[in-house]
Write an enzyme that holds these catalytic residues in place. Structure first.
Site, mmCIF file in Angstrom:
data_model
loop_
_atom_site.group_PDB
_atom_site.id
_atom_site.type_symbol
_atom_site.label_atom_id
_atom_site.label_comp_id
_atom_site.label_asym_id
_atom_site.label_seq_id
_atom_site.Cartn_x
_atom_site.Cartn_y
_atom_site.Cartn_z
ATOM 1 N N GLU A 91 -0.696 -1.415 -7.409
ATOM 2 C CA GLU A 91 -1.549 -0.190 -8.238
ATOM 3 C C GLU A 91 -0.523 0.738 -8.029
ATOM 4 O O GLU A 91 -0.576 1.855 -8.860
ATOM 5 C CB GLU A 91 -2.655 -0.048 -7.272
ATOM 6 C CG GLU A 91 -2.349 0.457 -5.913
ATOM 7 C CD GLU A 91 -3.869 0.967 -5.259
ATOM 8 O OE1 GLU A 91 -4.757 0.856 -6.013
ATOM 9 O OE2 GLU A 91 -3.708 1.331 -4.028
ATOM 10 N N GLY A 144 0.704 -1.284 0.020
ATOM 11 C CA GLY A 144 -0.072 0.004 -0.175
ATOM 12 C C GLY A 144 0.902 1.157 0.114
ATOM 13 O O GLY A 144 2.138 1.404 0.482
ATOM 14 N N VAL A 145 0.324 2.521 -0.522
ATOM 15 C CA VAL A 145 1.082 3.632 -0.504
ATOM 16 C C VAL A 145 1.036 4.028 0.822
ATOM 17 O O VAL A 145 0.422 3.890 1.785
ATOM 18 C CB VAL A 145 0.161 4.652 -1.277
ATOM 19 C CG1 VAL A 145 -1.150 5.152 -0.883
ATOM 20 C CG2 VAL A 145 1.216 5.948 -1.846
ATOM 21 N N GLY A 146 2.266 4.932 0.964
ATOM 22 C CA GLY A 146 2.603 5.425 2.315
ATOM 23 C C GLY A 146 3.966 5.482 2.768
ATOM 24 O O GLY A 146 4.758 4.789 2.186
#
Length: 490
Positions: free
Chosen positions: A293, A266-268
């Site tokens: 993604e 996940g992004v971050g």
């Protein structure tokens, strides 16, 4: 008739044919005050900038519906929000400005997972779209080449009545080498996606459209709103070490990973740190593939270290340094990086097909394994659910990774009960904090709770969580709870 780029090969200039060039203010003025606008943008890059800024300064009493498939930059998420022009919004928001307007209910916000919004717009009646406003690096008669993200742009362009293309000259034309635009067919005749290797290409470098839809091309030179990732903390590094230990055991245990392992993050800041640290993990002779993604700076570290076979995504969520790193050497990175539409990058069937190990973070999770990714205290929206829903539901192994506490240890992120659930206890297999790993596969609710408390909770809260579990176990319930008592943890 739609004319594709010459030989469907490399495009050497920005403009082909004689597309109508218009000013951003004129393009904005032609958009109805109550229009539904579909925009490009994912990972806060590749979104239109000039037209949203012009709409923010338009002066009319606007009541727009804005639809995009991932987070966008400040021109939409701050300027357009602050102007009061947005009445309704789908499907992701991230800035403090948008967050505040959403929580005040000044904007009607409806969240969606990233993989499905294209179909919902095109076929599901979610909205009645008027115009698509997208960013490109080149445009011709019936085609354009996206910039730093793709998202659901192909579906949005098909669905909208009209199209405005922002031709951004700050984005390198060489970005075309990254793109693989494949369009799924229309249900119920839709055929399986013919992708057997995440590094393969099954589409084109451009998005096609009906030339009669094109209202105009707006030339811009506004750069993307890039990410800022903090330096990895001690907790981040401990989480990375715990995740690495788990992955090493899993690769030895499961024959699925004999030849290759497919990862998603996940992004971050935490996800970026995990990507960067995993370059030190011993994967043996296995191919390491990223199928997710978003591509973040940490993946470039793995690519440059020769630890990553290829990376498939829909967007580049990069810092200024990471974007410069990409732009300075696009041709080399294009050998290993593919950008696809989100309905391919996040497709449930492909996530399942490749046996992805999905690693995403959250705001909190409870002792029974329910995960809250979007709302503090169950009420206050922080961000959208994004693609975590796609990967948490469909990955072969699903990991929720986050620090066990906040505010210097004052707030536990492991709680008795989450009062907002984005991912149920059926979605998550593994919990990882700096304290350890809880593999809850095959466990009953109480067994999950015992393992999560023992292995993942911060020592400052573990005793209280165990006391809560001991007390509620006196109930004759499958998932015992004291809701009033659990609420005191929020």
């Amino acid at each position: 008739m739609t004319r594709a780029p010459p030989n469907d090969g490399p495009v050497e200039r920005r403009l082909y044919g004689d597309p109508p060039l218009v000013d951003a203010a004129d393009a904005a003025a032609d958009i109805a005050a109550d229009a539904t606008i579909l925009t490009s943008g994912f990972g806060s890059v590749g979104y239109p900038k000039a037209v949203p800024l012009a709409l923010a300064e338009d002066g009319r009493d606007l009541a727009l519906t804005i639809v995009h498939s991932g987070n966008v930059g400040e021109e939409i998420d701050v300027d357009l929000v602050e102007s009061g022009a947005i009445e309704r919004r789908f499907s992701y928001q991230f800035s403090s400005t948008a967050r505040a307007a959403t929580n005040r209910r000044e904007i009607a916000f409806s969240d969606r997972d990233a993989s499905s919004i294209g179909d919902e717009v095109q076929y599901g009646g979610l909205v009645d779209p008027d115009v698509a406003v997208v960013e490109a690096v080149a445009v011709g008669e019936g085609w354009f080449i996206p910039s730093t993200s793709i998202g659901q742009v192909p579906a949005f362009v098909d669905a909208a009545d009209s199209l405005v293309v922002e031709l951004n000259r700050t984005q390198p034309l060489e970005l075309q080498a990254l793109h693989d635009v494949y369009r799924p067919g229309k249900p119920p005749e839709r055929e399986p996606i013919p992708l057997t290797d995440p590094g393969a290409r099954i589409g084109t470098n451009h998005v096609s459209f009906d030339p009669e839809k094109l209202v105009g091309v707006v030339e811009t030179d506004i750069a993307d709103s890039t990410y800022t990732f903090r330096e990895p903390t001690d907790d981040d590094l401990a989480i990375a070490a715990n995740l690495g230990s788990f992955l090493a055991r899993e690769m030895e245990r499961s024959p699925v990973f004999d030849d290759a392992i497919h990862l998603q993050f996940g992004v971050g800041s935490l996800g970026n740190a995990l990507m960067g640290e995993l370059k030190e993990l011993d994967f043996g002779d296995r191919d390491v593939v990223y199928f997710g993604e978003l591509i973040q700076d940490g993946l470039f570290d793995m690519l440059d270290a020769g630890r990553l076979e290829c990376a498939s995504a829909t967007s580049m969520a990069l810092t200024d340094e990471g974007q410069e790193r990409l732009f300075d050497d696009i041709e080399r990175y294009a050998e290993d990086i593919v950008l696809r539409p989100a309905d391919i990058a996040n497709h449930p069937g492909l996530i399942d097909q490749f046996g992805v190990v999905g690693v995403n973070s959250a705001i909190e999770f409870d002792i029974y394994g329910n995960v809250n990714s979007t709302h503090v205290g169950g009420t206050r929206m922080i961000n959208g659910v994004g693609g975590s829903a796609d990967f948490n539901r469909n990955s072969l192994v699903t990991v929720c990774a986050l620090p066990s506490s906040l505010k210097g240890g004052d707030i536990s992120r492991v709680v008795p009960m989450t009062f907002h659930v984005d991912h149920t206890e059926h979605d998550i297999d593994i919990f990882v904090t700096e304290q350890g790993v809880a593999d809850v596969r095959g466990l009953s609710p109480v067994e999950r709770a015992e393992l999560i408390i023992e292995n993942c909770a911060h020592p400052s809260f573990a005793d209280d969580l165990q006391a809560y579990l001991d007390d509620v176990q006196e109930q004759d319930n499958h998932i015992p709870h004291d809701v009033e008592r659990a609420a005191t943890w929020q």
